[in-house]
Design a protein around this motif. Sequence first.
Motif, PDB file in Angstrom:
ATOM      1  N   ARG A 160      59.977  81.425 -18.056  1.00 19.54           N
ATOM      2  CA  ARG A 160      59.027  81.337 -19.173  1.00 19.54           C
ATOM      3  C   ARG A 160      59.252  82.477 -20.167  1.00 19.54           C
ATOM      4  O   ARG A 160      59.283  82.261 -21.387  1.00 19.54           O
ATOM      5  CB  ARG A 160      57.601  81.394 -18.629  1.00 19.54           C
ATOM      6  CG  ARG A 160      56.524  81.152 -19.693  1.00 19.54           C
ATOM      7  CD  ARG A 160      55.141  81.165 -19.075  1.00 19.54           C
ATOM      8  NE  ARG A 160      54.736  82.496 -18.681  1.00 19.54           N
ATOM      9  CZ  ARG A 160      54.254  83.422 -19.528  1.00 19.54           C
ATOM     10  NH1 ARG A 160      54.146  83.145 -20.818  1.00 19.54           N
ATOM     11  NH2 ARG A 160      53.902  84.616 -19.091  1.00 19.54           N
ATOM     12  N   LEU A 161      59.428  83.700 -19.661  1.00 18.36           N
ATOM     13  CA  LEU A 161      59.613  84.857 -20.559  1.00 18.36           C
ATOM     14  C   LEU A 161      60.994  84.830 -21.220  1.00 18.36           C
ATOM     15  O   LEU A 161      61.152  85.271 -22.361  1.00 18.36           O
ATOM     16  CB  LEU A 161      59.419  86.165 -19.788  1.00 18.36           C
ATOM     17  CG  LEU A 161      57.991  86.419 -19.285  1.00 18.36           C
ATOM     18  CD1 LEU A 161      57.910  87.737 -18.522  1.00 18.36           C
ATOM     19  CD2 LEU A 161      57.008  86.446 -20.456  1.00 18.36           C
ATOM     20  N   TYR A 162      61.994  84.298 -20.505  1.00 16.05           N
ATOM     21  CA  TYR A 162      63.338  84.164 -21.078  1.00 16.05           C
ATOM     22  C   TYR A 162      63.286  83.283 -22.327  1.00 16.05           C
ATOM     23  O   TYR A 162      63.931  83.577 -23.341  1.00 16.05           O
ATOM     24  CB  TYR A 162      64.276  83.570 -20.030  1.00 16.05           C
ATOM     25  CG  TYR A 162      65.707  83.398 -20.498  1.00 16.05           C
ATOM     26  CD1 TYR A 162      66.592  84.478 -20.501  1.00 16.05           C
ATOM     27  CD2 TYR A 162      66.172  82.155 -20.936  1.00 16.05           C
ATOM     28  CE1 TYR A 162      67.896  84.320 -20.926  1.00 16.05           C
ATOM     29  CE2 TYR A 162      67.481  81.986 -21.364  1.00 16.05           C
ATOM     30  CZ  TYR A 162      68.342  83.081 -21.354  1.00 16.05           C
ATOM     31  OH  TYR A 162      69.643  82.925 -21.780  1.00 16.05           O
ATOM     32  N   ASN A 163      62.502  82.230 -22.249  1.00 15.19           N
ATOM     33  CA  ASN A 163      62.334  81.337 -23.405  1.00 15.19           C
ATOM     34  C   ASN A 163      61.431  81.971 -24.462  1.00 15.19           C
ATOM     35  O   ASN A 163      61.651  81.814 -25.665  1.00 15.19           O
ATOM     36  CB  ASN A 163      61.747  79.995 -22.963  1.00 15.19           C
ATOM     37  CG  ASN A 163      62.702  79.223 -22.065  1.00 15.19           C
ATOM     38  OD1 ASN A 163      63.918  79.286 -22.264  1.00 15.19           O
ATOM     39  ND2 ASN A 163      62.173  78.514 -21.071  1.00 15.19           N
ATOM     40  N   GLY A 164      60.396  82.697 -23.992  1.00 16.10           N
ATOM     41  CA  GLY A 164      59.426  83.295 -24.916  1.00 16.10           C
ATOM     42  C   GLY A 164      60.035  84.334 -25.840  1.00 16.10           C
ATOM     43  O   GLY A 164      59.692  84.395 -27.032  1.00 16.10           O
ATOM     44  N   ILE A 165      60.979  85.137 -25.329  1.00 10.20           N
ATOM     45  CA  ILE A 165      61.552  86.187 -26.188  1.00 10.20           C
ATOM     46  C   ILE A 165      62.586  85.625 -27.165  1.00 10.20           C
ATOM     47  O   ILE A 165      63.090  86.356 -28.022  1.00 10.20           O
ATOM     48  CB  ILE A 165      62.184  87.335 -25.349  1.00 10.20           C
ATOM     49  CG1 ILE A 165      63.330  86.838 -24.481  1.00 10.20           C
ATOM     50  CG2 ILE A 165      61.135  88.038 -24.509  1.00 10.20           C
ATOM     51  CD1 ILE A 165      64.024  87.940 -23.697  1.00 10.20           C
ATOM     52  N   GLN A 166      62.900  84.333 -27.033  1.00  5.05           N
ATOM     53  CA  GLN A 166      63.790  83.692 -28.012  1.00  5.05           C
ATOM     54  C   GLN A 166      63.000  82.923 -29.071  1.00  5.05           C
ATOM     55  O   GLN A 166      63.575  82.310 -29.965  1.00  5.05           O
ATOM     56  CB  GLN A 166      64.731  82.719 -27.294  1.00  5.05           C
ATOM     57  CG  GLN A 166      65.660  83.387 -26.301  1.00  5.05           C
ATOM     58  CD  GLN A 166      66.560  82.383 -25.607  1.00  5.05           C
ATOM     59  OE1 GLN A 166      67.524  81.858 -26.190  1.00  5.05           O
ATOM     60  NE2 GLN A 166      66.241  82.088 -24.352  1.00  5.05           N
TER      61      GLN A 166
END
Length: 719
Positions: A87-93
């Motif tokens: 989720r955070l990997y996608n969020g920071i993009q």
Amino acid sequence: MAPPKDVVKIAIQMVGAIPQLIELQQTKPLAAVLKDVCDAWSLPNAERYALQYVDGRQTYITESNRREIKNGSILRLTTSPDQEAERLYNGIQSNNSDVKTDSLKKLASLSQDVTFAQEFINRNGLKLIFYIVEEGNATGEMLAHTLKAFMELMEHDFVSWETLSAAFIKKIVSYVNMNAVDASVQQLSLSILENMVPTSRLLFELVKKEVTLDRLLTHLQVTNSQLQLKAMALLIALLLAAPDTERRDMMDYLREKNVRQFIHKNIIHSSEPLGDEMAHYLYVLQSVSLNLRERRMRTSMDPYSQEQRELLQSLRQAAFEPESEVPASAFSTERRRSLCAKEFRKLGFTNNSNPAEDLRRAPPGLLALDNMVYFSRHTPNAYSRFVLENSSREDKHECPFARSSIQLTLILCEILHVGEPCSETAQAFYPMFFGQDHFFEELFCICIQLVNKTWKEMRATQEDFDKVLQVVREQITRTLSLKPTSLELFKTRVNALNYSEILKLRQTERLHQEETLAVPVLELRERLKPELLELIRQQRLLHLCEGTLFRKISSRRRQDKLWYCRLSPNHKVLHYGDVEEGVCSPPIESLPEKIPVADMKMLLVGKECPHTKEKSSGKQNKDVLELAFSVVYDVEEYCLNFIAPTRYEFCLWTDGLNVLLGKEMTSERTQTDLDVLLSMELKLRLLDLENISIPDTPPPVPKPPSNLNFRYDFSHAEQ
């Protein structure tokens, strides 16, 4: 009944649900435990969930750390690390800056957990972090969260620091070198560079080249204490990673920039208390500076070195040649050699025909020669006095300057740990180190004169050499333990700690070691203290009732009239008045002036007293200051001024007046008397326990009897 070892009672929370109280079977697989918890709340897909501590670092529970769960622990059911990492990997993009910032903030927090960090790095998450930094669009809060997340991820050592790209490092360096950058970003950038420096020679060279010492000193001089701390951390990391030659050059540059004076004034003596981390960095800086002398300390004298021979000859010339009216060239070679040997013997060299042999021992090696030369050049009068004074004594009683200097240098190296690697945790720096250029040499100059002083106090002969130096070592270590803030204060205190004081301290410590440090004895001491302090109070009041004869001192400090002061037997009134010479103890009725104790407001001593504020000669004024005290009384705050005849009377009167005012007794005599009384009382109490070892803990209390039917029945006795 206690629960089995493999069972812990815990609480599990979830937002919007009633907490579960469960008995966690440690032998049961964690996946099965999670399924049971999810089933109780009717949650599908248990594999998407994990347990996490509510308090502290909020670590995820895994099979490897589940044994650390204690009874009463509170856990939280949350998204599993792999789901959260995705989720955070996608969020920071995300293109939405708010979402991106929130994701980076959450990432910085969760990256402290090793399980989450592994999941995020496995998704090539660090590559995204590098891109955000290298792109250069992130600023302020977003950039700070990015750098914080990077730091936390790198802490787990999954990735080597050497894999960082040149573009990323360049960007981090630019945040340190730029002025208009958020302080939190600069702090994190300094921390990143500090972690990079020790990992490889290449990274050290890169950071040293890009971040100049001048830039670090700029950060060191800011008012932001955290930024100051991080700048100091990077400076220390660079110093520790540098080769000897570069380290010496860096220290020379710092000396030119007066960093020592800045640290002494603005960090050590700052209004804010010194933190443990800064104290450690100051210890390391002190250690690095002192270790610059290691090379000289471990180098023996080379008798064929022209430079070293000239230094050695300069010692002899400074002490003896000025007094010789005949030039050395007027003597034959043999006569000149004989004269030099005689003079080297007077200097205290053991091998006077070839004094270089005395300096072959390493350590202290050439460092001893450096110290002697420094002493002769910077304090020539003290040097000449030392040498000439001892050369005129009887042979057995002369203090050998050279031999003492060599041994003293070795002692100082041992005390200051010269040549020893820096401790990773120590914080024991000496404030006076940063208050003085050439600290080691100046300390030697003070201590070599102390050797001469102690030698005379002990009336030592050559056979007592080791004994004298042992006493000197004790004098130095005891004084350094007081952490004097300047070399002047060190000099005053170490000279006050003379041989007789050392003997007293040794005797006191020996007495304390004779079982007085046992826990029960210490407890007994504490119980006895109030009673003995009351005894001292009564003695002080009794002394005031007996009274004392004081002298009046005029504005010119000329002693003229006498006056007497005493306390009434009921401790309610101070009586005083003028008396004639020769009157020892006038009756209380003959003293016309009175001050009710109830009207007494406070006690002033030394410089605070009104009668010591007049100008006078320094020595006389100092004597008066040590004996002066005043009683402030009445609503108008009048003062009755005293100059005690002796320090003993000063202590007894100030203690007695403090007792009358309901305050603690503060004189040095109180502690001395208390120690004496405690020592005597303890010896009396422990007489019956002679040769019996006292246990540290009391014996166990016996178990209660099985029944309590052992009272006496008086009814049967009456029949």
